[in-house]
Design a protein around this motif. Sequence first.
Motif, PDB file in Angstrom:
ATOM      1  N   LEU A  42       0.849  -1.156  -0.087  1.00  0.00           N
ATOM      2  CA  LEU A  42      -0.006   0.087  -0.127  1.00  0.00           C
ATOM      3  C   LEU A  42       0.943   1.362  -0.034  1.00  0.00           C
ATOM      4  O   LEU A  42       0.680   2.209  -0.659  1.00  0.00           O
ATOM      5  CB  LEU A  42      -0.972   0.051   1.093  1.00  0.00           C
ATOM      6  N   LEU A  43       2.042   1.406   0.798  1.00  0.00           N
ATOM      7  CA  LEU A  43       2.971   2.265   0.848  1.00  0.00           C
ATOM      8  C   LEU A  43       3.562   2.509  -0.446  1.00  0.00           C
ATOM      9  O   LEU A  43       3.575   3.718  -0.985  1.00  0.00           O
ATOM     10  CB  LEU A  43       3.829   2.248   1.916  1.00  0.00           C
ATOM     11  N   GLY A  44       3.971   1.388  -1.105  1.00  0.00           N
ATOM     12  CA  GLY A  44       4.651   1.574  -2.385  1.00  0.00           C
ATOM     13  C   GLY A  44       3.682   2.112  -3.561  1.00  0.00           C
ATOM     14  O   GLY A  44       4.239   2.819  -4.291  1.00  0.00           O
ATOM     15  N   ALA A  45       2.397   1.347  -3.408  1.00  0.00           N
ATOM     16  CA  ALA A  45       1.342   1.856  -4.491  1.00  0.00           C
ATOM     17  C   ALA A  45       0.983   3.517  -4.423  1.00  0.00           C
ATOM     18  O   ALA A  45       1.049   4.248  -5.288  1.00  0.00           O
ATOM     19  CB  ALA A  45       0.241   1.239  -4.257  1.00  0.00           C
TER      20      ALA A  45
ATOM     21  N   LEU B  38       9.471   0.969 -11.016  1.00  0.00           N
ATOM     22  CA  LEU B  38       9.797  -0.183 -10.991  1.00  0.00           C
ATOM     23  C   LEU B  38      10.912  -0.633  -9.777  1.00  0.00           C
ATOM     24  O   LEU B  38      10.887  -1.526  -9.132  1.00  0.00           O
ATOM     25  CB  LEU B  38      10.985  -0.291 -12.426  1.00  0.00           C
ATOM     26  N   LEU B  39      11.481   0.545  -9.336  1.00  0.00           N
ATOM     27  CA  LEU B  39      12.498   0.354  -8.100  1.00  0.00           C
ATOM     28  C   LEU B  39      11.429   0.109  -6.911  1.00  0.00           C
ATOM     29  O   LEU B  39      11.777  -0.163  -6.045  1.00  0.00           O
ATOM     30  CB  LEU B  39      13.146   1.665  -7.885  1.00  0.00           C
ATOM     31  N   VAL B  40      10.387   1.020  -6.966  1.00  0.00           N
ATOM     32  CA  VAL B  40       9.448   0.877  -5.724  1.00  0.00           C
ATOM     33  C   VAL B  40       8.920  -0.523  -5.838  1.00  0.00           C
ATOM     34  O   VAL B  40       8.755  -0.870  -4.704  1.00  0.00           O
ATOM     35  CB  VAL B  40       8.468   1.797  -5.955  1.00  0.00           C
ATOM     36  N   LEU B  41       8.583  -1.009  -6.768  1.00  0.00           N
ATOM     37  CA  LEU B  41       7.973  -2.456  -7.002  1.00  0.00           C
ATOM     38  C   LEU B  41       9.224  -3.455  -6.322  1.00  0.00           C
ATOM     39  O   LEU B  41       8.703  -4.240  -5.641  1.00  0.00           O
ATOM     40  CB  LEU B  41       7.790  -2.725  -8.392  1.00  0.00           C
ATOM     41  N   ILE B  42      10.364  -3.350  -7.027  1.00  0.00           N
ATOM     42  CA  ILE B  42      11.483  -4.229  -6.314  1.00  0.00           C
ATOM     43  C   ILE B  42      11.617  -3.857  -4.955  1.00  0.00           C
ATOM     44  O   ILE B  42      11.794  -4.832  -4.015  1.00  0.00           O
ATOM     45  CB  ILE B  42      12.674  -3.991  -7.246  1.00  0.00           C
ATOM     46  N   ALA B  43      11.496  -2.773  -4.331  1.00  0.00           N
ATOM     47  CA  ALA B  43      11.754  -2.510  -3.061  1.00  0.00           C
ATOM     48  C   ALA B  43      10.375  -3.111  -2.130  1.00  0.00           C
ATOM     49  O   ALA B  43      10.888  -3.808  -1.055  1.00  0.00           O
ATOM     50  CB  ALA B  43      11.608  -0.890  -2.467  1.00  0.00           C
ATOM     51  N   VAL B  44       9.383  -3.086  -2.526  1.00  0.00           N
ATOM     52  CA  VAL B  44       8.380  -3.807  -2.052  1.00  0.00           C
ATOM     53  C   VAL B  44       8.345  -5.349  -1.788  1.00  0.00           C
ATOM     54  O   VAL B  44       8.209  -5.917  -0.785  1.00  0.00           O
ATOM     55  CB  VAL B  44       6.941  -3.234  -2.567  1.00  0.00           C
ATOM     56  N   GLY B  45       8.815  -5.786  -3.211  1.00  0.00           N
ATOM     57  CA  GLY B  45       9.195  -7.293  -3.180  1.00  0.00           C
ATOM     58  C   GLY B  45      10.270  -7.693  -2.274  1.00  0.00           C
ATOM     59  O   GLY B  45      10.188  -8.872  -1.400  1.00  0.00           O
TER      60      GLY B  45
ATOM     61  N   SER C  63       9.077  -7.354   1.667  1.00  0.00           N
ATOM     62  CA  SER C  63       8.125  -8.473   1.687  1.00  0.00           C
ATOM     63  C   SER C  63       8.655  -9.932   2.063  1.00  0.00           C
ATOM     64  O   SER C  63       8.572 -10.517   3.160  1.00  0.00           O
ATOM     65  CB  SER C  63       7.109  -8.617   0.818  1.00  0.00           C
ATOM     66  N   ILE C  64       9.698 -10.256   1.174  1.00  0.00           N
ATOM     67  CA  ILE C  64      10.215 -11.231   1.260  1.00  0.00           C
ATOM     68  C   ILE C  64      11.460 -11.533   2.313  1.00  0.00           C
ATOM     69  O   ILE C  64      11.396 -12.344   3.145  1.00  0.00           O
ATOM     70  CB  ILE C  64      11.084 -11.483  -0.311  1.00  0.00           C
ATOM     71  N   GLY C  65      11.851 -10.285   2.850  1.00  0.00           N
ATOM     72  CA  GLY C  65      12.822 -10.596   3.597  1.00  0.00           C
ATOM     73  C   GLY C  65      12.277 -10.597   5.058  1.00  0.00           C
ATOM     74  O   GLY C  65      12.617 -10.965   5.943  1.00  0.00           O
ATOM     75  N   THR C  66      10.985  -9.807   5.203  1.00  0.00           N
ATOM     76  CA  THR C  66      10.281  -9.996   6.329  1.00  0.00           C
ATOM     77  C   THR C  66       9.806 -11.105   6.814  1.00  0.00           C
ATOM     78  O   THR C  66       9.830 -11.540   7.903  1.00  0.00           O
ATOM     79  CB  THR C  66       9.135  -8.817   6.374  1.00  0.00           C
ATOM     80  N   ALA C  67       9.255 -11.871   5.627  1.00  0.00           N
ATOM     81  CA  ALA C  67       8.625 -13.167   5.782  1.00  0.00           C
ATOM     82  C   ALA C  67       9.484 -14.152   6.116  1.00  0.00           C
ATOM     83  O   ALA C  67       9.375 -14.956   7.036  1.00  0.00           O
ATOM     84  CB  ALA C  67       8.051 -13.566   4.341  1.00  0.00           C
ATOM     85  N   ILE C  68      10.788 -14.030   5.636  1.00  0.00           N
ATOM     86  CA  ILE C  68      11.908 -15.168   5.952  1.00  0.00           C
ATOM     87  C   ILE C  68      12.448 -14.656   7.457  1.00  0.00           C
ATOM     88  O   ILE C  68      12.517 -15.766   8.210  1.00  0.00           O
ATOM     89  CB  ILE C  68      13.222 -14.764   5.150  1.00  0.00           C
ATOM     90  N   LEU C  69      12.551 -13.573   7.724  1.00  0.00           N
ATOM     91  CA  LEU C  69      12.875 -13.270   9.191  1.00  0.00           C
ATOM     92  C   LEU C  69      11.831 -13.734  10.273  1.00  0.00           C
ATOM     93  O   LEU C  69      12.083 -14.333  11.224  1.00  0.00           O
ATOM     94  CB  LEU C  69      13.198 -11.914   9.484  1.00  0.00           C
ATOM     95  N   LEU C  70      10.392 -13.161  10.047  1.00  0.00           N
ATOM     96  CA  LEU C  70       9.327 -13.648  11.010  1.00  0.00           C
ATOM     97  C   LEU C  70       9.061 -15.248  11.025  1.00  0.00           C
ATOM     98  O   LEU C  70       9.030 -15.612  12.009  1.00  0.00           O
ATOM     99  CB  LEU C  70       8.233 -12.785  10.733  1.00  0.00           C
TER     100      LEU C  70
END
Length: 202
Positions: free
Chosen positions: A39-42, A68-75, A78-85
């Motif tokens: 939502l923040l990226g959008a 495109l950079l915003v989209l990559i940053a969101v991805g 999201s992936i980093g947070t999912a792996i960590l938690l």
Amino acid sequence: MNKEKYLQDISEIKDLMNKSSRFISLSGISGILAGIYALLGAWYAHWIVNFEGNGYLTLHGNLFKKCLLVLIAVGVLSIGTAILLTTQKAKKNNEKIWDPTTRRLLFSFLVPLVAGGIYIIIMLSQGRYGQSGSLMLLFYGISLFSASKYTLGYVKYLGLTEILLGLISATMPGYGFWFWVIGFGIMHIVYGALMYIKYDKK
């Protein structure tokens, strides 16, 4: 007494079988955060397109590169947070984070996702980016549905929802951005909240 012990034994066996065949350490909080990142990226992408591009976005312009950079940053977030938690939750529950079930889950998830990503890049390189939002939702939904047999049931329903949103978006050109917001933003928050209430809160 024997009957109660028998039922308890059956319950424990069922639980062990479930743990051995499904990856159950997914974090609901990571889903909520992924939705917030989206939502923040959008919001930021929408703001720069309207502020810098007067509502227009061209494929080869600097504005597109920023989005495109915003989209990559969101991805990445999201992936980093999912792996960590998810790793933290697995350790807390004394569960393995990397085992045959995890490998099968990742394989089932990544094959359609990577294929879809390559297809979208090919379309963008040809200047056909009108359906990119709907294709992202569609391939992401297929990836989730494909991987859902190795994890919790909510993932399957999230995948079906993303597929449905992608198909509806394809029939409504010009509204892909808003369907992207609903699919990757709002639906992730709803999914994450349901996961948190049912599994994490315990």
